[in-house]
Motif scaffolding. Structure first.
Motif, short mmCIF file in Angstrom:
data_model
loop_
_atom_site.label_atom_id
_atom_site.label_comp_id
_atom_site.label_asym_id
_atom_site.label_seq_id
_atom_site.Cartn_x
_atom_site.Cartn_y
_atom_site.Cartn_z
N HIS A 35 0.86 -1.18 0.00
CA HIS A 35 0.00 0.00 0.00
C HIS A 35 0.89 1.23 0.00
N THR A 41 -1.57 7.08 -6.95
CA THR A 41 -2.23 5.78 -7.00
C THR A 41 -1.68 4.92 -5.89
N THR A 42 -2.43 3.88 -5.53
CA THR A 42 -1.97 2.93 -4.51
C THR A 42 -1.50 1.67 -5.19
N THR A 49 -8.23 -6.30 -1.76
CA THR A 49 -8.86 -5.18 -1.07
C THR A 49 -9.18 -4.05 -2.04
N THR A 50 -8.29 -3.81 -3.00
CA THR A 50 -8.52 -2.73 -3.96
C THR A 50 -9.75 -3.03 -4.80
N ALA A 53 -12.77 -2.55 -2.78
CA ALA A 53 -13.09 -1.15 -2.53
C ALA A 53 -13.82 -0.55 -3.72
N VAL A 54 -13.38 -0.93 -4.94
CA VAL A 54 -14.04 -0.40 -6.12
C VAL A 54 -15.42 -1.02 -6.28
N ARG A 57 -18.08 0.46 -3.94
CA ARG A 57 -18.40 1.87 -4.04
C ARG A 57 -19.69 2.05 -4.82
N HIS A 63 -14.05 8.39 -7.18
CA HIS A 63 -12.97 7.47 -6.78
C HIS A 63 -12.29 8.03 -5.55
N GLU A 64 -12.05 7.16 -4.54
CA GLU A 64 -11.51 7.61 -3.26
C GLU A 64 -10.04 8.00 -3.35
N ARG A 69 -8.18 4.24 -0.48
CA ARG A 69 -8.05 2.79 -0.55
C ARG A 69 -7.38 2.24 0.71
N HIS A 72 -9.84 2.24 3.37
CA HIS A 72 -10.75 1.11 3.22
C HIS A 72 -10.09 -0.19 3.71
#
Length: 302
Positions: A35, A41-42, A49-50, A53-54, A57, A63-64, A69, A72
Protein backbone atom coordinates in the motif's frame (compact mmCIF):
# COMPACT_ATOMS: atom_id res chain seq x y z
CA UNK A 1 -7.28 -16.96 13.33
CA UNK A 2 -5.73 -14.99 10.50
CA UNK A 3 -3.41 -12.22 11.63
CA UNK A 4 -2.09 -9.38 9.51
CA UNK A 5 1.47 -8.17 10.02
CA UNK A 6 2.19 -4.67 8.72
CA UNK A 7 5.68 -3.43 7.96
CA UNK A 8 6.39 0.23 7.23
CA UNK A 9 8.99 1.12 4.61
CA UNK A 10 10.47 4.41 3.46
CA UNK A 11 9.57 3.94 -0.20
CA UNK A 12 7.37 1.85 -2.45
CA UNK A 13 10.48 0.29 -3.95
CA UNK A 14 11.65 -0.86 -0.50
CA UNK A 15 8.29 -2.48 0.16
CA UNK A 16 8.31 -4.24 -3.23
CA UNK A 17 11.79 -5.59 -2.55
CA UNK A 18 10.63 -6.85 0.85
CA UNK A 19 7.63 -8.57 -0.74
CA UNK A 20 9.91 -10.29 -3.26
CA UNK A 21 12.16 -11.41 -0.45
CA UNK A 22 9.28 -12.86 1.55
CA UNK A 23 7.97 -14.60 -1.55
CA UNK A 24 11.38 -16.24 -2.01
CA UNK A 25 11.13 -17.47 1.60
CA UNK A 26 7.85 -19.25 0.92
CA UNK A 27 5.19 -16.62 1.68
CA UNK A 28 2.44 -16.75 -0.92
CA UNK A 29 2.20 -13.58 -3.01
CA UNK A 30 -1.58 -13.64 -2.63
CA UNK A 31 -1.09 -13.23 1.14
CA UNK A 32 0.85 -9.98 0.71
CA UNK A 33 -0.24 -6.49 -0.33
CA UNK A 34 1.73 -3.29 -0.82
CA UNK A 35 0.00 0.00 0.00
CA UNK A 36 1.58 3.26 -1.07
CA UNK A 37 0.65 6.71 -2.33
CA UNK A 38 2.80 6.66 -5.46
CA UNK A 39 2.02 9.37 -8.01
CA UNK A 40 -1.57 9.53 -6.84
CA UNK A 41 -2.23 5.78 -7.00
CA UNK A 42 -1.97 2.93 -4.51
CA UNK A 43 0.27 0.06 -5.53
CA UNK A 44 -1.69 -3.00 -4.49
CA UNK A 45 -0.70 -5.69 -6.93
CA UNK A 46 -2.79 -8.85 -6.48
CA UNK A 47 -4.66 -6.89 -3.79
CA UNK A 48 -8.20 -8.11 -3.37
CA UNK A 49 -8.86 -5.18 -1.07
CA UNK A 50 -8.52 -2.73 -3.96
CA UNK A 51 -10.98 -4.60 -6.09
CA UNK A 52 -13.37 -4.89 -3.16
CA UNK A 53 -13.09 -1.15 -2.53
CA UNK A 54 -14.04 -0.40 -6.12
CA UNK A 55 -16.81 -3.01 -6.20
CA UNK A 56 -18.34 -1.78 -2.94
CA UNK A 57 -18.40 1.87 -4.04
CA UNK A 58 -21.90 3.02 -5.02
CA UNK A 59 -22.38 3.90 -8.67
CA UNK A 60 -21.51 7.52 -9.32
CA UNK A 61 -19.40 7.94 -6.15
CA UNK A 62 -16.06 9.63 -6.85
CA UNK A 63 -12.97 7.47 -6.78
CA UNK A 64 -11.51 7.61 -3.26
CA UNK A 65 -7.88 7.79 -4.43
CA UNK A 66 -4.81 6.16 -2.92
CA UNK A 67 -5.36 7.31 0.67
CA UNK A 68 -8.99 6.30 0.45
CA UNK A 69 -8.05 2.79 -0.55
CA UNK A 70 -5.73 2.52 2.42
CA UNK A 71 -8.50 3.81 4.64
CA UNK A 72 -10.75 1.11 3.22
CA UNK A 73 -8.07 -1.51 3.92
CA UNK A 74 -7.95 -0.59 7.61
CA UNK A 75 -11.73 -0.33 7.74
CA UNK A 76 -11.97 -3.94 6.60
CA UNK A 77 -9.61 -4.93 9.42
CA UNK A 78 -11.04 -2.89 12.30
CA UNK A 79 -14.37 -1.50 11.29
CA UNK A 80 -15.35 2.10 11.92
CA UNK A 81 -15.00 2.16 15.71
CA UNK A 82 -12.37 1.37 18.34
CA UNK A 83 -9.56 1.74 15.86
CA UNK A 84 -6.09 1.78 17.54
CA UNK A 85 -4.14 5.02 17.36
CA UNK A 86 -1.27 3.20 15.65
CA UNK A 87 -3.39 2.76 12.51
CA UNK A 88 -3.36 6.51 12.03
CA UNK A 89 0.44 6.44 12.27
CA UNK A 90 0.58 3.88 9.46
CA UNK A 91 -1.64 6.07 7.31
CA UNK A 92 0.50 9.10 8.14
CA UNK A 93 3.59 7.17 7.00
CA UNK A 94 1.93 6.59 3.62
CA UNK A 95 0.86 10.24 3.41
CA UNK A 96 4.49 11.25 3.95
CA UNK A 97 5.71 9.08 1.08
CA UNK A 98 6.19 5.72 2.81
CA UNK A 99 4.70 2.34 1.95
CA UNK A 100 3.06 -0.48 3.87
CA UNK A 101 3.53 -4.19 3.30
CA UNK A 102 0.77 -6.28 4.88
CA UNK A 103 1.19 -10.02 5.24
CA UNK A 104 -1.63 -12.39 6.26
CA UNK A 105 -0.52 -15.36 8.42
CA UNK A 106 -2.48 -18.11 10.14
CA UNK A 107 -0.12 -19.43 12.84
CA UNK A 108 2.27 -18.09 15.45
CA UNK A 109 5.32 -19.70 13.83
CA UNK A 110 4.67 -17.76 10.65
CA UNK A 111 4.21 -14.56 12.66
CA UNK A 112 7.74 -14.77 14.01
CA UNK A 113 9.19 -15.76 10.65
CA UNK A 114 7.46 -12.95 8.77
CA UNK A 115 8.31 -10.39 11.44
CA UNK A 116 12.02 -11.30 11.26
CA UNK A 117 11.94 -11.21 7.47
CA UNK A 118 10.35 -7.74 7.43
CA UNK A 119 12.95 -6.49 9.87
CA UNK A 120 15.77 -7.94 7.76
CA UNK A 121 14.27 -6.32 4.66
CA UNK A 122 14.51 -2.85 6.22
CA UNK A 123 11.16 -2.17 7.90
CA UNK A 124 11.40 1.05 9.92
CA UNK A 125 10.64 1.61 13.60
CA UNK A 126 7.25 3.32 13.43
CA UNK A 127 7.43 4.51 17.04
CA UNK A 128 10.79 6.22 16.42
CA UNK A 129 9.44 7.78 13.23
CA UNK A 130 6.33 9.08 15.03
CA UNK A 131 8.53 10.62 17.74
CA UNK A 132 10.40 12.51 15.02
CA UNK A 133 7.15 13.71 13.51
CA UNK A 134 5.96 14.98 16.88
CA UNK A 135 9.09 17.11 17.13
CA UNK A 136 7.90 18.82 13.95
CA UNK A 137 4.37 19.42 15.26
CA UNK A 138 2.60 16.16 14.37
CA UNK A 139 -0.34 15.44 16.69
CA UNK A 140 -2.10 12.67 14.82
CA UNK A 141 -3.25 11.57 11.40
CA UNK A 142 -5.51 14.00 9.59
CA UNK A 143 -7.44 12.42 6.73
CA UNK A 144 -7.99 15.87 5.23
CA UNK A 145 -4.27 16.68 5.02
CA UNK A 146 -2.88 16.45 1.48
CA UNK A 147 -0.26 13.86 0.61
CA UNK A 148 3.34 15.01 0.64
CA UNK A 149 4.88 16.22 -2.58
CA UNK A 150 8.20 14.88 -3.81
CA UNK A 151 9.96 18.02 -2.55
CA UNK A 152 8.37 17.69 0.89
CA UNK A 153 9.38 14.04 1.10
CA UNK A 154 12.95 14.87 0.15
CA UNK A 155 13.09 17.73 2.67
CA UNK A 156 11.79 15.58 5.51
CA UNK A 157 14.22 12.77 4.76
CA UNK A 158 17.28 14.94 4.35
CA UNK A 159 19.98 12.95 6.10
CA UNK A 160 23.12 14.15 7.85
CA UNK A 161 25.66 11.33 8.03
CA UNK A 162 27.08 10.54 11.45
CA UNK A 163 30.58 9.27 10.80
CA UNK A 164 32.72 7.37 13.25
CA UNK A 165 36.19 6.13 12.43
CA UNK A 166 37.30 2.85 13.89
CA UNK A 167 40.84 1.91 14.80
CA UNK A 168 41.97 -1.39 13.33
CA UNK A 169 45.31 -2.58 14.69
CA UNK A 170 47.04 -5.39 12.82
CA UNK A 171 50.55 -6.69 12.89
CA UNK A 172 53.33 -7.45 10.42
CA UNK A 173 56.63 -9.25 10.77
CA UNK A 174 59.81 -7.23 10.39
CA UNK A 175 63.45 -8.37 10.58
CA UNK A 176 65.10 -6.87 13.63
CA UNK A 177 68.52 -8.54 13.28
CA UNK A 178 70.07 -11.96 13.65
CA UNK A 179 73.07 -14.01 14.79
CA UNK A 180 75.77 -15.72 12.69
CA UNK A 181 77.88 -18.45 14.35
CA UNK A 182 81.27 -19.41 12.88
CA UNK A 183 83.44 -22.43 13.82
CA UNK A 184 87.24 -22.25 13.11
CA UNK A 185 90.47 -23.89 14.37
CA UNK A 186 92.59 -21.89 16.79
CA UNK A 187 96.16 -22.49 18.06
CA UNK A 188 97.12 -21.55 21.61
CA UNK A 189 100.66 -21.96 23.05
CA UNK A 190 100.65 -24.12 26.18
CA UNK A 191 103.39 -25.44 28.52
CA UNK A 192 103.43 -28.44 30.77
CA UNK A 193 106.16 -29.58 33.27
CA UNK A 194 107.23 -33.23 33.47
CA UNK A 195 109.87 -34.98 35.70
CA UNK A 196 112.38 -37.00 33.71
CA UNK A 197 114.62 -39.70 35.28
CA UNK A 198 118.17 -40.46 34.11
CA UNK A 199 120.52 -43.29 35.11
CA UNK A 200 124.31 -42.82 34.63
CA UNK A 201 127.16 -45.25 35.27
CA UNK A 202 129.41 -44.24 38.10
CA UNK A 203 132.98 -45.46 38.61
CA UNK A 204 134.66 -45.14 41.97
CA UNK A 205 138.26 -46.13 42.71
CA UNK A 206 139.22 -46.65 46.31
CA UNK A 207 142.57 -47.84 47.73
CA UNK A 208 142.65 -51.34 49.30
CA UNK A 209 145.50 -53.20 51.03
CA UNK A 210 144.71 -56.92 51.52
CA UNK A 211 146.14 -60.26 50.38
CA UNK A 212 144.94 -61.29 46.85
CA UNK A 213 143.02 -64.49 46.42
CA UNK A 214 142.35 -66.71 43.45
CA UNK A 215 139.10 -64.92 42.76
CA UNK A 216 140.94 -61.67 42.49
CA UNK A 217 143.08 -63.15 39.71
CA UNK A 218 140.11 -64.13 37.41
CA UNK A 219 139.18 -62.18 34.29
CA UNK A 220 135.69 -60.73 33.85
CA UNK A 221 133.61 -57.67 32.91
CA UNK A 222 130.57 -55.78 34.02
CA UNK A 223 128.36 -53.76 31.67
CA UNK A 224 126.28 -50.96 33.10
CA UNK A 225 123.71 -49.30 30.85
CA UNK A 226 122.84 -45.66 31.30
CA UNK A 227 119.19 -44.62 30.75
CA UNK A 228 117.40 -41.34 30.50
CA UNK A 229 113.68 -40.49 30.17
CA UNK A 230 112.58 -38.15 27.38
CA UNK A 231 109.30 -36.32 27.18
CA UNK A 232 106.72 -37.84 24.82
CA UNK A 233 104.02 -35.49 23.51
CA UNK A 234 100.57 -36.81 22.56
CA UNK A 235 97.44 -34.74 21.86
CA UNK A 236 93.90 -35.87 22.59
CA UNK A 237 90.91 -33.79 21.43
CA UNK A 238 87.85 -33.64 23.68
CA UNK A 239 84.60 -31.78 23.26
CA UNK A 240 84.26 -29.49 26.26
CA UNK A 241 81.32 -27.28 25.16
CA UNK A 242 78.55 -27.09 22.54
CA UNK A 243 77.08 -23.90 21.10
CA UNK A 244 73.47 -24.59 20.14
CA UNK A 245 72.03 -22.25 17.51
CA UNK A 246 68.23 -21.84 17.31
CA UNK A 247 65.31 -19.45 17.85
CA UNK A 248 62.86 -18.99 20.67
CA UNK A 249 59.62 -17.00 20.47
CA UNK A 250 58.08 -14.75 23.07
CA UNK A 251 54.93 -12.63 23.13
CA UNK A 252 54.41 -9.12 24.37
CA UNK A 253 51.42 -6.81 24.48
CA UNK A 254 51.75 -3.31 23.10
CA UNK A 255 49.03 -0.69 23.44
CA UNK A 256 48.56 1.49 20.38
CA UNK A 257 47.39 5.03 21.05
CA UNK A 258 45.81 7.00 18.22
CA UNK A 259 42.94 9.36 17.51
CA UNK A 260 39.83 8.53 15.48
CA UNK A 261 37.64 11.13 13.90
CA UNK A 262 33.87 11.31 13.77
CA UNK A 263 31.01 13.68 13.24
CA UNK A 264 28.17 14.61 15.52
CA UNK A 265 24.81 15.93 14.44
CA UNK A 266 23.26 18.53 16.73
CA UNK A 267 19.57 19.27 16.50
CA UNK A 268 18.46 22.79 17.38
CA UNK A 269 14.84 23.77 17.41
CA UNK A 270 14.08 27.15 15.90
CA UNK A 271 11.06 29.36 16.41
CA UNK A 272 8.43 29.11 13.71
CA UNK A 273 7.23 32.02 11.61
CA UNK A 274 3.50 32.55 11.49
CA UNK A 275 2.06 31.80 8.09
CA UNK A 276 5.09 29.84 6.89
CA UNK A 277 5.02 26.03 7.01
CA UNK A 278 7.93 23.61 6.97
CA UNK A 279 8.72 19.98 7.59
CA UNK A 280 11.97 18.53 8.86
CA UNK A 281 12.94 15.08 10.04
CA UNK A 282 15.60 12.42 10.21
CA UNK A 283 15.67 8.80 9.12
CA UNK A 284 14.71 6.14 11.64
CA UNK A 285 16.23 2.78 12.51
CA UNK A 286 14.34 -0.42 11.74
CA UNK A 287 13.24 -2.47 14.73
CA UNK A 288 11.35 -5.73 14.31
CA UNK A 289 9.65 -5.27 17.69
CA UNK A 290 7.76 -2.29 16.27
CA UNK A 291 6.17 -4.16 13.38
CA UNK A 292 2.47 -4.52 13.99
CA UNK A 293 0.35 -7.64 14.06
CA UNK A 294 -3.29 -6.82 13.60
CA UNK A 295 -6.48 -8.83 13.61
CA UNK A 296 -9.94 -7.48 12.79
CA UNK A 297 -10.76 -5.06 15.61
CA UNK A 298 -7.48 -5.62 17.44
CA UNK A 299 -3.79 -4.74 17.17
CA UNK A 300 -1.10 -6.40 19.24
CA UNK A 301 2.49 -5.07 19.03
CA UNK A 302 5.11 -7.78 18.63
Amino acid sequence: MTQTIIGVFNTLQDAEVARTRLEAEGIARTDMNVHANDAGTTSMTDDLTTRDAVADRPVGEPHEGAMGRIEHFFKNLFGDHDRPEEIGHYQEAVRRGGALLSVDVTDDVSVERVRDALYAAGAIDIDTRVAQWRNSGYTGYDSNAPAYTADEIAAERQAFPVVQESLDVGKREVQTGGVRVYSRVTETPVSESVNLREEHASIERRPVDRPATAADLKEGFVEIRETAEQPVVAKTARVVEEVVVGKEASNRTETVHDTVRGTEVEIERTAGTEGVGGVAGTRGVADADDLGTVTPGKKTPL
